[in-house]
Design a protein around this motif. Structure first.
Motif, PDB file in Angstrom:
ATOM      1  N   ALA A 175      51.276  39.762  41.578  1.00 38.95           N
ATOM      2  CA  ALA A 175      52.025  40.318  40.454  1.00 38.95           C
ATOM      3  C   ALA A 175      53.424  39.720  40.386  1.00 38.95           C
ATOM      4  O   ALA A 175      53.914  39.372  39.305  1.00 38.95           O
ATOM      5  CB  ALA A 175      52.104  41.832  40.584  1.00 38.95           C
ATOM      6  N   LEU A 176      54.066  39.570  41.537  1.00 36.73           N
ATOM      7  CA  LEU A 176      55.424  39.022  41.566  1.00 36.73           C
ATOM      8  C   LEU A 176      55.432  37.547  41.148  1.00 36.73           C
ATOM      9  O   LEU A 176      56.342  37.098  40.443  1.00 36.73           O
ATOM     10  CB  LEU A 176      56.008  39.173  42.978  1.00 36.73           C
ATOM     11  N   ILE A 177      54.399  36.804  41.565  1.00 32.98           N
ATOM     12  CA  ILE A 177      54.304  35.400  41.174  1.00 32.98           C
ATOM     13  C   ILE A 177      54.128  35.280  39.665  1.00 32.98           C
ATOM     14  O   ILE A 177      54.753  34.428  39.013  1.00 32.98           O
ATOM     15  CB  ILE A 177      53.136  34.710  41.913  1.00 32.98           C
ATOM     16  N   LEU A 178      53.288  36.141  39.105  1.00 31.17           N
ATOM     17  CA  LEU A 178      53.063  36.093  37.663  1.00 31.17           C
ATOM     18  C   LEU A 178      54.342  36.431  36.896  1.00 31.17           C
ATOM     19  O   LEU A 178      54.660  35.790  35.883  1.00 31.17           O
ATOM     20  CB  LEU A 178      51.953  37.064  37.277  1.00 31.17           C
ATOM     21  N   VAL A 204      52.018  40.503  29.107  1.00 32.43           N
ATOM     22  CA  VAL A 204      52.188  40.044  30.488  1.00 32.43           C
ATOM     23  C   VAL A 204      52.061  41.209  31.460  1.00 32.43           C
ATOM     24  O   VAL A 204      51.343  41.129  32.468  1.00 32.43           O
ATOM     25  CB  VAL A 204      53.548  39.335  30.671  1.00 32.43           C
ATOM     26  N   PHE A 205      52.739  42.303  31.191  1.00 31.86           N
ATOM     27  CA  PHE A 205      52.698  43.435  32.120  1.00 31.86           C
ATOM     28  C   PHE A 205      51.340  44.123  32.120  1.00 31.86           C
ATOM     29  O   PHE A 205      50.944  44.715  33.124  1.00 31.86           O
ATOM     30  CB  PHE A 205      53.815  44.428  31.811  1.00 31.86           C
ATOM     31  N   ALA A 206      50.606  44.028  31.033  1.00 34.07           N
ATOM     32  CA  ALA A 206      49.237  44.546  31.034  1.00 34.07           C
ATOM     33  C   ALA A 206      48.382  43.734  32.000  1.00 34.07           C
ATOM     34  O   ALA A 206      47.580  44.297  32.764  1.00 34.07           O
ATOM     35  CB  ALA A 206      48.650  44.502  29.627  1.00 34.07           C
ATOM     36  N   GLY A 207      48.533  42.418  31.978  1.00 33.46           N
ATOM     37  CA  GLY A 207      47.800  41.569  32.912  1.00 33.46           C
ATOM     38  C   GLY A 207      48.200  41.820  34.344  1.00 33.46           C
ATOM     39  O   GLY A 207      47.355  41.869  35.251  1.00 33.46           O
ATOM     40  N   ILE A 208      49.492  41.989  34.578  1.00 31.56           N
ATOM     41  CA  ILE A 208      49.985  42.275  35.927  1.00 31.56           C
ATOM     42  C   ILE A 208      49.431  43.608  36.427  1.00 31.56           C
ATOM     43  O   ILE A 208      49.048  43.746  37.601  1.00 31.56           O
ATOM     44  CB  ILE A 208      51.521  42.292  35.933  1.00 31.56           C
ATOM     45  N   THR A 209      49.364  44.584  35.541  1.00 30.02           N
ATOM     46  CA  THR A 209      48.834  45.894  35.913  1.00 30.02           C
ATOM     47  C   THR A 209      47.388  45.783  36.370  1.00 30.02           C
ATOM     48  O   THR A 209      46.989  46.354  37.394  1.00 30.02           O
ATOM     49  CB  THR A 209      48.932  46.864  34.722  1.00 30.02           C
ATOM     50  N   MET A 210      46.575  45.033  35.620  1.00 25.89           N
ATOM     51  CA  MET A 210      45.173  44.872  36.008  1.00 25.89           C
ATOM     52  C   MET A 210      45.060  44.157  37.350  1.00 25.89           C
ATOM     53  O   MET A 210      44.275  44.563  38.219  1.00 25.89           O
ATOM     54  CB  MET A 210      44.438  44.087  34.913  1.00 25.89           C
ATOM     55  N   ILE A 211      45.801  43.092  37.538  1.00 30.54           N
ATOM     56  CA  ILE A 211      45.748  42.331  38.790  1.00 30.54           C
ATOM     57  C   ILE A 211      46.072  43.224  39.979  1.00 30.54           C
ATOM     58  O   ILE A 211      45.432  43.151  41.035  1.00 30.54           O
ATOM     59  CB  ILE A 211      46.712  41.134  38.723  1.00 30.54           C
ATOM     60  N   THR A 212      47.058  44.092  39.812  1.00 30.84           N
ATOM     61  CA  THR A 212      47.480  44.953  40.907  1.00 30.84           C
ATOM     62  C   THR A 212      46.390  45.928  41.330  1.00 30.84           C
ATOM     63  O   THR A 212      46.271  46.257  42.517  1.00 30.84           O
ATOM     64  CB  THR A 212      48.754  45.734  40.508  1.00 30.84           C
ATOM     65  N   THR A 229      45.082  34.361  44.075  1.00 30.27           N
ATOM     66  CA  THR A 229      45.280  33.165  43.256  1.00 30.27           C
ATOM     67  C   THR A 229      44.320  33.113  42.081  1.00 30.27           C
ATOM     68  O   THR A 229      44.699  32.821  40.943  1.00 30.27           O
ATOM     69  CB  THR A 229      45.103  31.894  44.118  1.00 30.27           C
ATOM     70  N   VAL A 230      43.053  33.406  42.350  1.00 36.11           N
ATOM     71  CA  VAL A 230      42.002  33.227  41.347  1.00 36.11           C
ATOM     72  C   VAL A 230      41.986  34.335  40.306  1.00 36.11           C
ATOM     73  O   VAL A 230      41.667  34.094  39.131  1.00 36.11           O
ATOM     74  CB  VAL A 230      40.622  33.124  42.047  1.00 36.11           C
ATOM     75  N   ILE A 231      42.330  35.565  40.714  1.00 39.31           N
ATOM     76  CA  ILE A 231      42.155  36.701  39.815  1.00 39.31           C
ATOM     77  C   ILE A 231      42.986  36.576  38.548  1.00 39.31           C
ATOM     78  O   ILE A 231      42.581  37.037  37.469  1.00 39.31           O
ATOM     79  CB  ILE A 231      42.492  38.028  40.545  1.00 39.31           C
ATOM     80  N   GLY A 232      44.148  35.924  38.641  1.00 38.20           N
ATOM     81  CA  GLY A 232      44.969  35.742  37.448  1.00 38.20           C
ATOM     82  C   GLY A 232      44.275  34.920  36.381  1.00 38.20           C
ATOM     83  O   GLY A 232      44.417  35.181  35.184  1.00 38.20           O
ATOM     84  N   PHE A 233      43.490  33.922  36.817  1.00 31.89           N
ATOM     85  CA  PHE A 233      42.731  33.107  35.868  1.00 31.89           C
ATOM     86  C   PHE A 233      41.538  33.873  35.323  1.00 31.89           C
ATOM     87  O   PHE A 233      41.239  33.820  34.124  1.00 31.89           O
ATOM     88  CB  PHE A 233      42.267  31.814  36.536  1.00 31.89           C
ATOM     89  N   ALA A 254      45.277  36.189  32.769  1.00 29.96           N
ATOM     90  CA  ALA A 254      46.670  36.623  32.848  1.00 29.96           C
ATOM     91  C   ALA A 254      47.645  35.452  32.953  1.00 29.96           C
ATOM     92  O   ALA A 254      48.763  35.527  32.457  1.00 29.96           O
ATOM     93  CB  ALA A 254      46.865  37.557  34.052  1.00 29.96           C
ATOM     94  N   TYR A 255      47.243  34.365  33.610  1.00 27.96           N
ATOM     95  CA  TYR A 255      48.120  33.207  33.730  1.00 27.96           C
ATOM     96  C   TYR A 255      48.268  32.485  32.400  1.00 27.96           C
ATOM     97  O   TYR A 255      49.359  32.115  31.990  1.00 27.96           O
ATOM     98  CB  TYR A 255      47.594  32.233  34.794  1.00 27.96           C
ATOM     99  N   ILE A 256      47.130  32.258  31.748  1.00 21.99           N
ATOM    100  CA  ILE A 256      47.126  31.646  30.428  1.00 21.99           C
ATOM    101  C   ILE A 256      46.133  32.411  29.558  1.00 21.99           C
ATOM    102  O   ILE A 256      45.139  32.946  30.062  1.00 21.99           O
ATOM    103  CB  ILE A 256      46.723  30.156  30.476  1.00 21.99           C
TER     104      ILE A 256
END
Length: 292
Positions: A29-32, A68-76, A190-194, A198-200
């Motif tokens: 989340a912090l990296i994103l 962005v924060f919606a994606g971060i929330t899911m990743i967390t 690393t992978v979950i953001g893709f 969430a990354y792009i």
């Protein structure tokens, strides 16, 4: 249930006592956040400015921040559920299971203790990120979620935490050392953001890859969480309905399709329930076999 409560409390204390572990559970989340603060955010703003030349700059930034924060929330929900099960891996590697088995604790109580602590840690850490995101929107002069939107988001967060706690409990049963767990956590983070788009935005990817991503529960969880978190900003940006709204939703993973099949919110929620039921059963079976 008293024994389950004691075991759950013990697992919670061990997790939060390890400050480095808590930090690394939020590392994705912090990296994103850092990536969007440095350059990815500007790319999305420029993209939306081209698509909506008459839109207010503030509305564009509002939508990007909310997305962005919606994606971060899911990743967390996933990374922290997995990180919470480091306690299980440590117990297995250190031979503590033998101590548990000679005490008046049943296997089912041990299993519930690990599952429940994973869910609670995921839920608690995700709520911290969720509140942080809303506070950030306020500092930018944007509106935060209404009570109904917040309630819907919390429901989806709880559902995702349950599903990913069950999924993680199954995966960690195949690990035998803390080193293997650390490697898995790094890969997942690393992978979950893709996989969650969430990354792009998923709209930048080829259709075949988009269909594959949208068929996974990670993208569907992100879709569920994005809808209430971005609805106000999207309305301000592109209106309530129309082709432009549909295009933005599809491009940014707020709605999803797999081929010609529309992934509805009810279908995605059903998938998350199925993930919880299936992997809770498989995870419990595997945990019972490993606790010996």
């Amino acid at each position: 249930m008293r024994t389950v409560s004691i075991l759950t409390g013990r697992n919670l204390r061990l997790f939060f006592r390890d400050r480095a572990g808590v930090f690394f559970s939020l590392l994705s989340a912090l990296i994103l956040i850092a990536l969007y603060a440095l350059f990815l955010g500007n790319l999305q703003v420029d993209n939306l400015t081209e698509r909506f030349p008459n839109a207010e700059t503030g509305d564009i930034h509002w939508f990007v921040n909310a997305w962005v924060f919606a994606g971060i929330t899911m990743i967390t929900t996933l990374t922290t559920a997995l990180a919470a099960l480091a306690v299980f891996v440590d117990d297995r590697a250190s031979g503590r299971f033998g101590d548990f088995l000679v005490s008046p604790i049943r296997r089912v109580e041990l299993i519930l203790g690990y599952l429940l602590s994973s869910f609670l840690i995921s839920l608690a850490m995700t709520l911290v990120i969720l509140v942080f995101g809303q506070v950030y929107l306020l500092t930018q002069g944007d509106s935060i979620m209404t009570a109904s939107e917040a309630g819907e988001t919390l429901g989806y967060v709880a559902l995702s935490s349950l599903a990913f706690a069950a999924l993680s409990s199954f995966v960690v049963t195949f690990l035998r050392s803390s080193g293997a767990f650390a490697a898995l956590s790094t890969v997942v983070g690393t992978v979950i953001g893709f996989l969650a788009g969430a990354y792009i935005p998923v709209g930048t990817l080829p259709d075949a890859i988009v269909n594959g991503i949208n068929a996974l529960p990670f993208a569907q969880s992100a879709m569920l969480i994005r809808e209430p978190m971005t609805v106000q900003a999207l309305t301000a940006l592109a209106g309530d309905t129309g082709p432009a709204v549909d295009a933005v939703k599809t491009f940014y993973g707020i709605s999803a399709k797999v081929g010609d099949f529309d992934v509805t919110a009810s279908f995605a929620a059903g998938v998350m329930v199925a993930v919880f039921v299936v992997f809770a059963a498989l995870g419990a079976r595997q945990l019972a076999r490993r606790i010996r």
